[in-house]
Design a protein around this motif. Structure first.
Motif, mmCIF file in Angstrom:
data_model
loop_
_atom_site.group_PDB
_atom_site.id
_atom_site.type_symbol
_atom_site.label_atom_id
_atom_site.label_comp_id
_atom_site.label_asym_id
_atom_site.label_seq_id
_atom_site.Cartn_x
_atom_site.Cartn_y
_atom_site.Cartn_z
ATOM 1 N N ILE A 48 10.017 30.719 -15.241
ATOM 2 C CA ILE A 48 9.924 29.272 -15.008
ATOM 3 C C ILE A 48 10.373 28.928 -13.588
ATOM 4 O O ILE A 48 9.753 28.100 -12.918
ATOM 5 N N LYS A 49 11.407 29.577 -13.120
ATOM 6 C CA LYS A 49 11.873 29.342 -11.747
ATOM 7 C C LYS A 49 10.832 29.815 -10.737
ATOM 8 O O LYS A 49 10.501 29.106 -9.781
ATOM 9 N N PHE A 50 10.292 31.011 -10.953
ATOM 10 C CA PHE A 50 9.319 31.593 -10.025
ATOM 11 C C PHE A 50 7.978 30.849 -10.047
ATOM 12 O O PHE A 50 7.434 30.530 -8.999
ATOM 13 N N LYS A 51 7.458 30.572 -11.238
ATOM 14 C CA LYS A 51 6.118 29.991 -11.384
ATOM 15 C C LYS A 51 6.072 28.492 -11.090
ATOM 16 O O LYS A 51 5.134 28.009 -10.479
ATOM 17 N N TRP A 52 7.111 27.757 -11.530
ATOM 18 C CA TRP A 52 7.078 26.300 -11.409
ATOM 19 C C TRP A 52 8.227 25.725 -10.595
ATOM 20 O O TRP A 52 8.323 24.495 -10.440
ATOM 21 N N ASN A 53 9.118 26.569 -10.099
ATOM 22 C CA ASN A 53 10.283 26.129 -9.332
ATOM 23 C C ASN A 53 11.115 25.095 -10.095
ATOM 24 O O ASN A 53 11.542 24.074 -9.549
ATOM 25 N N GLU A 73 2.474 37.714 -16.421
ATOM 26 C CA GLU A 73 3.330 38.867 -16.199
ATOM 27 C C GLU A 73 4.750 38.397 -15.938
ATOM 28 O O GLU A 73 4.970 37.429 -15.217
ATOM 29 N N LEU A 74 5.690 39.103 -16.520
ATOM 30 C CA LEU A 74 7.100 38.790 -16.283
ATOM 31 C C LEU A 74 7.680 39.667 -15.189
ATOM 32 O O LEU A 74 8.535 39.242 -14.440
ATOM 33 N N LEU A 75 7.222 40.898 -15.097
ATOM 34 C CA LEU A 75 7.759 41.830 -14.122
ATOM 35 C C LEU A 75 6.618 42.483 -13.364
ATOM 36 O O LEU A 75 5.570 42.742 -13.949
ATOM 37 N N PRO A 76 6.759 42.812 -12.148
ATOM 38 C CA PRO A 76 7.874 42.419 -11.284
ATOM 39 C C PRO A 76 7.595 41.060 -10.644
ATOM 40 O O PRO A 76 6.463 40.642 -10.534
ATOM 41 N N PHE A 77 8.627 40.429 -10.182
ATOM 42 C CA PHE A 77 8.467 39.164 -9.464
ATOM 43 C C PHE A 77 8.454 39.448 -7.979
ATOM 44 O O PHE A 77 9.110 40.199 -7.425
#
Length: 142
Positions: A25-30, A138-142
């Motif tokens: 959620i942090k990575f995809k939508w900040n 995908e969850l990993l890797p970021f």
């Protein structure tokens, strides 16, 4: 009949799956996430201190690699999380924490209910949600 609470399963799955979804959620939508109350929805999704919605999280040990089922069974007991004052997404996380699928609560609530026997309970009600309503990420890797 409903699946009884299992502390060992909870301890094995809860925090790692929620952390994977928090990171997504942090990575995809900040957006930021706070832990929900003990008996409430898993994550409260926020932006600048304002609650935007919620995320309920479950880890699926029968899912490794491509999800190969035509529907996703969502426990009927989770319906209370999909009728909150803000939208809720359900995240199903793969066993190895590499993939997640998510679907909106409205879509889940509008899906048919089936009664299914499983290793935890007999004749337990589940929403039978068509796979086409889910988005896989995908969850990993970021």
């Amino acid at each position: 009949m409903r699946k009884p609470f299992d502390q060992a399963l909870h301890d094995e799955n809860d925090q790692v799956a929620k952390q994977a979804v928090r990171d997504l959620i942090k990575f995809k939508w900040n957006l930021d996430c706070q832990e929900g109350d003990k008996y409430a929805v898993d994550l409260v999704v926020m932006k600048d201190g304002e609650i935007l919605g919620y995320a309920e999280v479950e880890r699926r040990h029968n899912w490794v690699g491509e999800f190969s089922f035509p529907t996703v069974h969502v426990p009927y007991r989770k319906q209370k999380f999909f009728s909150l004052n803000k939208p809720t997404l359900l995240f199903a996380v793969s066993k190895d924490l590499s993939l997640a699928m998510y679907c909106g609560g409205e879509e889940i609530l509008s899906s048919p209910v089936e009664f299914i026997n499983n290793r935890y309970a007999e004749n337990e009600p589940f929403f039978d949600v068509p796979i086409k309503l889910w988005k896989t990420v995908e969850l990993l890797p970021f």
